[in-house]
Design a protein around this motif. Structure first.
Motif, mmCIF file in Angstrom:
data_model
loop_
_atom_site.group_PDB
_atom_site.id
_atom_site.type_symbol
_atom_site.label_atom_id
_atom_site.label_comp_id
_atom_site.label_asym_id
_atom_site.label_seq_id
_atom_site.Cartn_x
_atom_site.Cartn_y
_atom_site.Cartn_z
ATOM 1 N N TYR A 702 -35.463 42.309 5.894
ATOM 2 C CA TYR A 702 -35.165 40.958 5.563
ATOM 3 C C TYR A 702 -35.008 41.044 4.814
ATOM 4 C CZ TYR A 702 -38.004 40.269 10.232
ATOM 5 O OH TYR A 702 -39.063 40.306 10.887
ATOM 6 N N VAL A 703 -33.742 39.920 4.193
ATOM 7 C CA VAL A 703 -32.926 40.222 3.037
ATOM 8 C C VAL A 703 -32.482 38.693 3.139
ATOM 9 C CG1 VAL A 703 -31.091 40.973 1.850
ATOM 10 C CG2 VAL A 703 -32.277 42.472 3.318
ATOM 11 N N GLY A 704 -32.976 37.917 1.915
ATOM 12 C CA GLY A 704 -33.165 36.357 1.933
ATOM 13 C C GLY A 704 -32.160 36.663 0.215
ATOM 14 N N LEU A 705 -30.732 36.059 0.541
ATOM 15 C CA LEU A 705 -29.986 36.130 -1.064
ATOM 16 C C LEU A 705 -29.762 34.627 -0.727
ATOM 17 C CD1 LEU A 705 -27.775 38.882 0.227
ATOM 18 C CD2 LEU A 705 -29.404 38.172 -1.631
ATOM 19 N N TRP A 706 -30.212 33.772 -2.097
ATOM 20 C CA TRP A 706 -29.813 32.279 -1.649
ATOM 21 C C TRP A 706 -29.985 31.467 -1.483
ATOM 22 C CZ3 TRP A 706 -27.323 35.642 -4.544
ATOM 23 C CH2 TRP A 706 -25.800 36.100 -4.070
ATOM 24 N N ASP A 707 -29.195 30.931 0.035
ATOM 25 C CA ASP A 707 -29.859 30.145 1.043
ATOM 26 C C ASP A 707 -29.127 30.670 2.326
ATOM 27 O OD1 ASP A 707 -27.153 30.179 0.439
ATOM 28 O OD2 ASP A 707 -26.397 28.353 1.594
ATOM 29 N N LYS A 708 -28.772 32.120 2.323
ATOM 30 C CA LYS A 708 -29.067 32.903 3.550
ATOM 31 C C LYS A 708 -29.851 33.424 3.392
ATOM 32 C CE LYS A 708 -24.761 31.497 4.272
ATOM 33 N NZ LYS A 708 -24.613 30.028 5.737
ATOM 34 N N CYS A 709 -30.469 34.201 4.685
ATOM 35 C CA CYS A 709 -31.370 35.114 4.991
ATOM 36 C C CYS A 709 -30.995 36.111 6.440
ATOM 37 C CB CYS A 709 -32.719 34.482 5.445
ATOM 38 S SG CYS A 709 -34.032 35.724 6.278
ATOM 39 N N PHE A 710 -31.229 37.476 6.984
ATOM 40 C CA PHE A 710 -30.593 38.447 7.622
ATOM 41 C C PHE A 710 -31.647 39.229 7.565
ATOM 42 C CE2 PHE A 710 -27.422 37.112 4.327
ATOM 43 C CZ PHE A 710 -26.256 36.806 5.158
ATOM 44 N N GLU A 711 -31.678 39.620 9.020
ATOM 45 C CA GLU A 711 -32.633 40.921 9.644
ATOM 46 C C GLU A 711 -31.719 42.034 9.821
ATOM 47 O OE1 GLU A 711 -35.684 41.192 13.662
ATOM 48 O OE2 GLU A 711 -33.316 40.468 13.382
ATOM 49 N N ILE A 712 -32.274 43.306 9.396
ATOM 50 C CA ILE A 712 -31.962 44.736 9.736
ATOM 51 C C ILE A 712 -32.106 45.045 10.974
ATOM 52 C CG2 ILE A 712 -31.028 46.366 8.658
ATOM 53 C CD1 ILE A 712 -30.586 45.508 5.794
ATOM 54 N N GLU A 800 -27.742 36.719 11.259
ATOM 55 C CA GLU A 800 -27.786 35.983 10.326
ATOM 56 C C GLU A 800 -28.933 35.046 11.186
ATOM 57 O OE1 GLU A 800 -25.185 33.939 8.959
ATOM 58 O OE2 GLU A 800 -26.577 31.867 7.952
ATOM 59 N N ILE A 801 -30.272 35.106 10.519
ATOM 60 C CA ILE A 801 -31.138 34.476 10.795
ATOM 61 C C ILE A 801 -31.633 33.148 9.941
ATOM 62 C CG2 ILE A 801 -31.986 36.067 11.694
ATOM 63 C CD1 ILE A 801 -34.087 36.656 10.078
ATOM 64 N N LEU A 802 -32.434 32.812 10.391
ATOM 65 C CA LEU A 802 -33.320 30.937 9.581
ATOM 66 C C LEU A 802 -34.743 31.969 8.493
ATOM 67 C CD1 LEU A 802 -33.990 28.235 11.605
ATOM 68 C CD2 LEU A 802 -31.899 28.750 10.177
ATOM 69 N N TYR A 803 -34.285 31.898 8.010
ATOM 70 C CA TYR A 803 -35.859 32.127 6.965
ATOM 71 C C TYR A 803 -37.217 32.461 7.550
ATOM 72 C CZ TYR A 803 -34.118 32.759 2.370
ATOM 73 O OH TYR A 803 -33.257 33.081 1.399
ATOM 74 N N TYR A 804 -37.702 33.533 7.435
ATOM 75 C CA TYR A 804 -38.779 33.791 8.017
ATOM 76 C C TYR A 804 -39.925 33.408 8.268
ATOM 77 C CZ TYR A 804 -41.448 36.908 13.026
ATOM 78 O OH TYR A 804 -41.386 36.361 13.753
ATOM 79 N N ASP A 805 -40.341 31.934 7.575
ATOM 80 C CA ASP A 805 -40.997 31.666 7.016
ATOM 81 C C ASP A 805 -43.093 31.761 7.243
ATOM 82 O OD1 ASP A 805 -39.821 31.080 5.277
ATOM 83 O OD2 ASP A 805 -39.867 28.567 5.599
ATOM 84 N N ASP A 806 -42.720 31.969 9.357
ATOM 85 C CA ASP A 806 -44.278 32.214 9.920
ATOM 86 C C ASP A 806 -44.273 33.790 8.990
ATOM 87 O OD1 ASP A 806 -43.771 29.625 10.587
ATOM 88 O OD2 ASP A 806 -43.265 30.011 12.483
ATOM 89 N N LYS A 807 -44.384 34.786 9.275
ATOM 90 C CA LYS A 807 -44.519 35.253 9.279
ATOM 91 C C LYS A 807 -44.633 36.556 7.473
ATOM 92 C CE LYS A 807 -46.108 36.941 13.706
ATOM 93 N NZ LYS A 807 -45.616 37.650 14.308
#
Length: 818
Positions: A702-712, A800-807
């Motif tokens: 998981y990579v979060g760059l300012w307001d964007k989040c991505f999953e690899i 691109e995904i939402l920030y995975y705050d739950d995990k």
């Protein structure tokens, strides 16, 4: 295997999102929402698992029940398994309904008015409908087309008894405001939840994070849960309260669902009475004999629900956030007393509005003040003022620990606290308070000199044996923090926007000084440390905090350090070099999660810039970046930091040194806002994918760059060929419908993930390896195994995904709130 024609899985209107192994709901459109990252179907799994039983099965032998794969954990697979046979149905249903989560989509997701189905209520109806009602409905629907056979499972609707975790998440305010408890839809929701919860005899965790209010019926349902042995399995309760002023009788219940309440006013603190001064308990105010005794009020006059926490069974974990009424604290004090020997986690948050306006949020000290009214049967009967001894913390421990008591001269802890009386003011001012003549005190007032016939009860001297403590916007009373909490068991501490935080670190530092080796000990005997803290998170960083962490916590024992300096000052009070010296370098071998950020906290959707460029002061660059990426921090799993764009390629080159890193968060980047156009967040994320494709040992997901989040993720060639979007560099990119992607089961530092990644790395083969021909005498199983071994290597996919705050704890901590 023969199929059972009577198989009928009645999920009602259960609209599922898949989060690994549990069921969640889509409360807006009611459409099925399935992530494209779920595992294959049961049929495919069975086909792939055939080779595992080759040793016991001959060629062409059919599989039996015991030969089915045992790693079916995803909800889709479980539902497919339940549809296979009635025996499998009985095995799958308890796992399908073990968790029931209501998940709201992101505010950016467009609402589909053509299918305005209230899945939130319809999903609960699955648990609320009685078995005979379901049976009658099934019969009536089939009456016009001939009598249909009624499933015995449908007639025995006992899904609620399998639920162990029930959770209602938060969502956009313009949607959740429709469920305020003073509105019809909110009343209906609360009633449905109460009915459903009353059937969850195995419920262990209850979470209500939607700020709409919770009916007292829900609390009464939670208090009635008992198993066959008459015991409650409930261990965790999490409630985020609403703005109680919006549900008072004077407020309109017919307000528009999109009504927005004005932001809280700036802090307005009334002038203190003459002679007031601060001490370690709170703000000392002189006795006023003209203080009026609060009048008793009826339940109809109360603006909050009752009963709430006071009727719950003993808990291990209690979280109550956005508190804006003193009644909630009085109710919590009863539950904390009941759970004093069992409570291990306590999280308390005061609402922003209440912290600025209400006096009960401030710690007070005075001869006529008390913590709680022990004679009141419910908060409306309280006969003590809202200015409470010790403030919020004093009320919470009011039935466990009495602040006013004679300290034992032989107690080492109390003697240490005697040295701390000057923590909030200078010693001369406090001595003047002690020497001042005390006015006559009425009978019933708790004070150091009050005799026990006057009190009529035994003095309380208990301590909470907490392992996790989190406080948000709670003004600290140092006496309560030091005396009413057993810090020897504490492993997780979170302090967010709490006044007097510097004083807390000073008190803990003095109280828990490490013990040097005894005289005559062998050379090299280490110092003895008395704290076991492993996780610290705060948004107020001070020299006192760094000094506390350096001198009272053993080296290489901290696992999580989240430091976000968001004070309203031009620059942080400590330098980045001091942060590294006292925290990062001292715990480099044990640190798993690290966040260093000096950005200002966002207010609503805009950033109120009081100190432009403040976030640059803690930018990780030069020798600090080299230290993190040097390979010394081998345990690091989650990393959040601001960097300079000129160091970006250096960071990419050193990324293989962080092979165990799972999640990366970069809230900002120096020069990103300059005139020179820098690459977009997606382009930077693709550069990371390029590095991972060359160095397979990197496990970054998981990579979060300012307001964007991505999953690899990895994807097979057959899957990538069917993808709708594919870039020129063979990076498979998936764009989901609706902008909302719910991820699978991928915990940051979970052992399961490690095993999966290891298996994935072992399966990567060189493409130049020659295939060997298969002779006619070889079995089909051997041919299948060899073909599987030589299949092409999977590709990497970026989505691109939402920030995975739950995990991902790092992503959740970036908000700087509970």
């Amino acid at each position: 295997m023969a199929n059972d024609t009577d198989t009928d899985v009645d999920t009602g209107s259960l609209y599922t999102k898949h989060d690994g192994d549990h069921v969640s709901l889509e409360p807006v459109t009611g459409e099925a929402y399935v992530s494209d990252s779920i595992s294959p179907t049961v049929a495919e799994l069975t086909k792939d698992k055939n080779h595992e039983c080759e040793g016991s099965k001959g060629k062409g032998a059919s599989l039996t029940l015991l030969d089915l794969p045992v790693d079916v954990t995803y909800t889709n697979d479980l539902i497919a398994l339940a549809l296979t046979h009635s025996a499998l149905y009985e095995l799958a249903v308890p796992n399908i309904y073990s968790r029931f989560d209501i998940v709201w989509p992101d505010s950016s997701a467009p609402a589909q008015s053509s299918k305005s189905v209230d899945a939130l209520s319809y999903g609960l109806a699955t648990l609320c409908l009685p078995s005979r009602f379901a049976e009658a409905t099934k019969r009536s629907r089939g009456a016009g087309f001939g009598q249909s056979k009624v499933s015995h499972r449908l007639a025995n609707n006992k899904y609620a008894k399998y639920i162990r975790k029930f959770s209602i998440g938060d969502g956009p305010s313009e949607w959740t405001s429709e469920y305020l408890i003073n509105k019809e839809s909110g009343k209906m929701l609360g009633t449905l939840v109460a009915i459903a919860v009353s059937k969850m005899v195995n419920l262990e965790s209850f979470v209500w994070d939607m700020p709409t209010g919770v009916l007292s019926d829900v609390f009464m349902a939670l208090s009635s849960l008992e198993d066959d042995r008459g015991q409650s399995k409930l261990e965790k309760v999490w409630v985020r309260w609403h703005d109680s002023s919006s549900t008072t009788p004077s407020s309109s219940s017919a307000s528009s669902p999109t009504t927005t309440f004005p932001p809280p006013p700036p802090p307005i603190f009334p002038p203190l009475p003459g002679g007031s001064m601060s001490n370690s308990t709170g703000t000392h105010i002189p006795t006023n004999p003209d203080d009026a005794i609060p009048q008793l009020k009826s339940y109809a006059q109360s603006c909050v629900e009752y009963p709430t926490f006071s009727i719950l069974p003993p808990l291990k974990s209690l979280t109550v956030l956005d508190i804006d009424d003193l009644s909630y604290l009085d109710e919590m004090s009863v539950l904390i007393e009941r759970s004093s020997s069992r409570l291990r986690e306590l999280q308390v948050g005061i609402s922003k509005r209440a912290s600025n306006l209400h006096d009960f949020t401030q710690p007070w000290d005075g001869a006529n003040l008390q913590q709680v009214d022990h004679e009141a049967k419910w908060p409306g009967e309280s006969r003590i003022p809202t200015t409470r001894l010790g403030g919020v913390l004093g009320v919470l421990v009011g039935r466990v620990y009495d602040i006013r008591r004679k300290p034992s001269p032989k107690s080492h802890e109390d003697s240490v606290l005697g040295e701390n009386v000057d923590l909030l003011n200078d010693s001369k001012a406090l001595k003047s308070v002690v020497k001042a003549d005390k006015p006559p005190q009425p009978c019933g007032t708790i004070s150091d000199d009050s005799p026990d016939p006057c009190l009529g009860r035994k003095r309380l001297d208990g301590k909470l044996k907490l392992e996790k403590l989190a406080l948000e916007r709670v003004t600290l009373s140092i006496v309560v923090c030091s005396r009413a909490i057993d810090w020897s068991n504490m492993t997780n501490l979170t302090i967010l926007s709490c006044r007097h935080h510097e004083t807390l670190w000073k008190a803990l530092k003095r109280q828990f000084r490490p013990t040097p080796p005894a005289h005559g000990s062998p050379q090299g005997t280490p110092m003895r440390y008395h704290l076991s803290l492993k996780h610290i998170s705060t948004d107020l960083v001070s020299p006192d905090l760094l000094s506390f962490m350096k001198e009272t916590i053993a080296p290489n024992t901290m696992e999580t350090i989240f430091l976000q300096d968001r004070q309203r000052t031009p620059k942080p009070s400590v330098t980045l070099e001091q942060v590294f010296k006292c925290t990062v370098k001292r715990h480099r071998n044990s640190l798993k999660k690290l966040l260093i950020d000096s950005s200002e906290k966002k207010s609503s959707s805009t950033l109120i810039s009081r100190a432009p460029g403040r976030w640059k002061h803690w930018a990780i660059k030069d020798e600090f970046l080299s230290y993190i990426t040097s390979g010394r921090m081998t345990s690091l799993r989650e990393l959040g930091m601001v960097i300079d764009y000129k160091d970006w390629h250096t960071f990419l080159q050193q990324l293989p040194q962080l092979a165990n890193l799972r999640s990366l968060y970069i809230p900002d980047m120096i020069d990103r806002r300059s005139v020179v156009a820098l690459p977009a967040a997606k382009e930077l994320a693709l550069q990371i994918v390029d590095v991972i494709s060359l160095r397979k040992e990197i496990r970054l997901a998981y990579v979060g760059l300012w307001d964007k989040c991505f999953e690899i993720t990895e994807v097979e060639h057959s899957d990538s060929a069917n993808n709708r979007f594919q870039d020129d560099d063979d990076h498979t990119v998936s764009v989901d419908d609706g902008d909302h992607v719910y991820l699978g089961n991928s915990e940051g530092d979970d052992d399961t993930e490690d095993e999966e990644n290891d298996d994935g790395d072992d399966s990567l083969m060189d493409g130049d390896e020659d295939f060997t021909e298969t002779s006619d005498n070889e079995s089909d199983a051997d041919s299948f195994a060899e073909a599987t071994t030589n299949k092409p290597s999977p590709r990497l996919r970026l989505r691109e995904i939402l920030y995975y705050d739950d995990k991902v704890e790092l992503f959740r901590a970036r908000h700087g709130k509970l």
